[in-house]
Design a protein around this motif. Structure first.
Motif, PDB file in Angstrom:
ATOM      1  N   GLN A 190      38.975 -67.684  50.421  1.00 55.85           N
ATOM      2  CA  GLN A 190      38.732 -67.884  48.779  1.00 55.85           C
ATOM      3  C   GLN A 190      38.252 -69.260  48.785  1.00 55.85           C
ATOM      4  OE1 GLN A 190      42.336 -66.546  46.899  1.00 55.85           O
ATOM      5  NE2 GLN A 190      41.576 -64.210  47.162  1.00 55.85           N
TER       6      GLN A 190
ATOM      7  N   PRO B 125      41.639 -73.031  44.953  1.00 57.62           N
ATOM      8  CA  PRO B 125      42.281 -72.473  43.653  1.00 57.62           C
ATOM      9  C   PRO B 125      41.897 -73.345  42.410  1.00 57.62           C
ATOM     10  CG  PRO B 125      43.822 -72.710  45.414  1.00 57.62           C
ATOM     11  CD  PRO B 125      42.505 -73.332  46.020  1.00 57.62           C
TER      12      PRO B 125
ATOM     13  N   ARG C 224      38.862 -72.541  39.447  1.00 59.92           N
ATOM     14  CA  ARG C 224      38.908 -71.851  38.337  1.00 59.92           C
ATOM     15  C   ARG C 224      39.648 -72.370  37.181  1.00 59.92           C
ATOM     16  NH1 ARG C 224      35.898 -70.064  41.420  1.00 59.92           N
ATOM     17  NH2 ARG C 224      36.328 -68.244  42.693  1.00 59.92           N
TER      18      ARG C 224
ATOM     19  N   ASP D 284      36.822 -60.922  41.699  1.00 64.46           N
ATOM     20  CA  ASP D 284      36.629 -61.772  43.002  1.00 64.46           C
ATOM     21  C   ASP D 284      35.711 -61.257  44.060  1.00 64.46           C
ATOM     22  OD1 ASP D 284      37.193 -64.503  42.816  1.00 64.46           O
ATOM     23  OD2 ASP D 284      39.103 -64.265  43.816  1.00 64.46           O
ATOM     24  N   LYS D 285      34.687 -60.366  43.491  1.00 61.27           N
ATOM     25  CA  LYS D 285      33.635 -59.863  44.175  1.00 61.27           C
ATOM     26  C   LYS D 285      32.106 -60.323  43.871  1.00 61.27           C
ATOM     27  CE  LYS D 285      36.139 -55.717  44.512  1.00 61.27           C
ATOM     28  NZ  LYS D 285      36.464 -54.236  43.923  1.00 61.27           N
TER      29      LYS D 285
ATOM     30  N   ASP E 218      34.223 -59.089  49.111  1.00 65.22           N
ATOM     31  CA  ASP E 218      35.586 -59.025  48.360  1.00 65.22           C
ATOM     32  C   ASP E 218      36.043 -60.456  48.798  1.00 65.22           C
ATOM     33  OD1 ASP E 218      37.936 -58.703  47.538  1.00 65.22           O
ATOM     34  OD2 ASP E 218      37.557 -56.556  46.977  1.00 65.22           O
ATOM     35  N   LEU E 219      36.217 -61.266  47.842  1.00 60.33           N
ATOM     36  CA  LEU E 219      36.824 -62.592  48.253  1.00 60.33           C
ATOM     37  C   LEU E 219      38.272 -62.153  48.592  1.00 60.33           C
ATOM     38  CD1 LEU E 219      34.780 -64.526  45.609  1.00 60.33           C
ATOM     39  CD2 LEU E 219      34.608 -64.825  48.053  1.00 60.33           C
ATOM     40  N   THR E 220      38.963 -61.486  47.778  1.00 54.97           N
ATOM     41  CA  THR E 220      40.322 -61.262  47.823  1.00 54.97           C
ATOM     42  C   THR E 220      40.654 -60.554  49.068  1.00 54.97           C
ATOM     43  OG1 THR E 220      40.421 -61.329  45.535  1.00 54.97           O
ATOM     44  CG2 THR E 220      42.378 -60.528  46.860  1.00 54.97           C
ATOM     45  N   LYS E 221      40.106 -59.378  49.528  1.00 57.82           N
ATOM     46  CA  LYS E 221      40.259 -58.673  50.507  1.00 57.82           C
ATOM     47  C   LYS E 221      39.837 -59.228  51.849  1.00 57.82           C
ATOM     48  CE  LYS E 221      41.102 -54.408  47.933  1.00 57.82           C
ATOM     49  NZ  LYS E 221      40.295 -52.992  47.594  1.00 57.82           N
ATOM     50  N   GLN E 222      38.840 -59.835  51.636  1.00 54.43           N
ATOM     51  CA  GLN E 222      37.962 -60.327  52.783  1.00 54.43           C
ATOM     52  C   GLN E 222      37.193 -59.284  53.703  1.00 54.43           C
ATOM     53  OE1 GLN E 222      40.178 -63.222  55.242  1.00 54.43           O
ATOM     54  NE2 GLN E 222      40.780 -64.346  53.176  1.00 54.43           N
TER      55      GLN E 222
END
Length: 195
Positions: free
Chosen positions: A43, A46, A49, A137-138, A162-166
């Motif tokens: 990601q 932080p 954002r 976050d996609k 998918d940035l969160t699930k990678q």
């Protein structure tokens, strides 16, 4: 236990693999490649954002009631280390919170970059359309899609990231006669450790 395409070729050199086996072999290497590449594609910082969004463009049409803002002409959008460029950028928001950003490029592809934490370098992405779902976050990269980080490259006609699930889902072109439309990955060799 199933054999990879290369194992089967070594064991049975005179047998030609059928189309299904070849497809399984390609899928195996795509999954393997994505597994190797994605852990480093983490990601964004932080703090990004929490930073203000700055936009430059030739024109701007803003409809506060609908929560849609359309910017056209050499658009540059910056938020912290995140940078998005395109011929047209549309921002969708609700209750003063950005939900989705769509960047489009006609002659040149739209561009997205983000500085990654922990010395992982900059994530860069291209596509004629970049659909960034901020809330989820996609990122969807559509038409001549490309993801690059630290020299490792992932290309295809469409890439869903998918940035969160990678996780990544890449598709080649429907046009089988276009060899440039196939999904491709390039990995740089890891530097040897000094002793």
């Amino acid at each position: 236990m199933s054999q990879s395409h290369e194992q089967a070729k070594r064991l049975h050199p005179n047998e030609r693999p059928d189309r299904k086996s070849r497809r399984r072999g390609v899928e195996y290497y795509l999954i393997l490649g994505a597994t190797v590449l994605l852990p480093v594609m983490a990601q964004a910082l932080p703090s990004d954002r929490q930073k203000p969004i700055e936009i430059e463009s030739n024109t701007a049409d803003i409809d506060n009631k609908k929560g849609v803002s359309i910017y056209k002409g050499n658009v540059v959008m910056i938020q912290g280390t995140t940078r998005i460029t395109g011929d047209k950028v549309t921002i969708y928001s609700a209750q003063q919170e950005v939900k989705k950003i769509v960047a489009e490029g006609n002659q040149e592809r739209a561009y997205y970059e983000e500085q990654q934490p922990d010395d992982q370098g900059t994530l860069q992405a291209w596509g004629h359309t970049i659909d960034y779902q901020v809330a989820g976050d996609k990122i969807q990269l559509i038409k001549q899609a490309q993801l690059t980080q630290k020299g490792d490259t992932f290309t295809g006609e469409r890439i869903d990231y998918d940035l969160t699930k990678q996780t990544v889902n890449a598709k080649g072109s429907e046009n089988k006669s276009n060899p440039d439309g196939r999904v491709k990955m390039i990995y740089q060799p890891k530097p040897e450790s000094k002793q």
